[in-house]
Design an enzyme around this catalytic site. Sequence first.
Site: not given
Length: 228
Positions: A8, A31, A33, A35, A64, A66, A135, A173
């Site tokens: 990540s 990975h 993230d 957000m 990913h 979010m 998750m 994750d």
Amino acid sequence: MAVQISPSILSADFSRLAEEAKAVQGADWLHVDVMDNHFVPNLTLGVPVVESLSRATDTPLDCHLMIEQPDRWAPAYVEAGAGSVTFHAEAAAAPVRLAREIRAKGAKASMALKPATPVEPYEDLLPELDMLLVMTVEPGFGGQAFLDIMLPKIRRTRELISRYGLEMWLQVDGGVSADTIERCAEAGADVFVAGSAVYGADDPAAAVRALRRQAEETTAKAGWARGH
């Protein structure tokens, strides 16, 4: 089923992302993230950074999301170079349509479930997905402690995948490390997101290799994997 490790980038040094991406060569995915400070209480990065990362590394990007309104925004991440795009079941208005659109644009389609979201209401959607992400912490921040209470959910998800004979990945994750990866692998996960366990190590590439070895050894002995 081959074990896959997805370090990540959230745990990397954001001032030198290109170097950090190259530091984990040998990983299956990077990975990323995303957000938006609405779906989760944190703000990270977006499409322009994903575009830059895709040019800076040969490791495929595992984005990913979010974020709110993934139906609107997810396709742009495929266009930015993501090889896999994960949207949250809790945020998607039309998950089947979105998964099909992501696939049509050439990426793997994945759906994520928060810790409190059960998998069973979504079992009819599984054939539309390439991966399901369970998750193992509450999404929003890196460095959280692994939630052991998610292990039964990982097992139930693996049972559903096996029952329907699906060729899909099961990703975990949150809090994945040398101390927890074997429990996840035994329960049925085969794609592992690891942040601080990789980027907090002196040698991130060596950390990836060590985590892979642990997961592979556990998977080889796991009951769920013997039929594969």
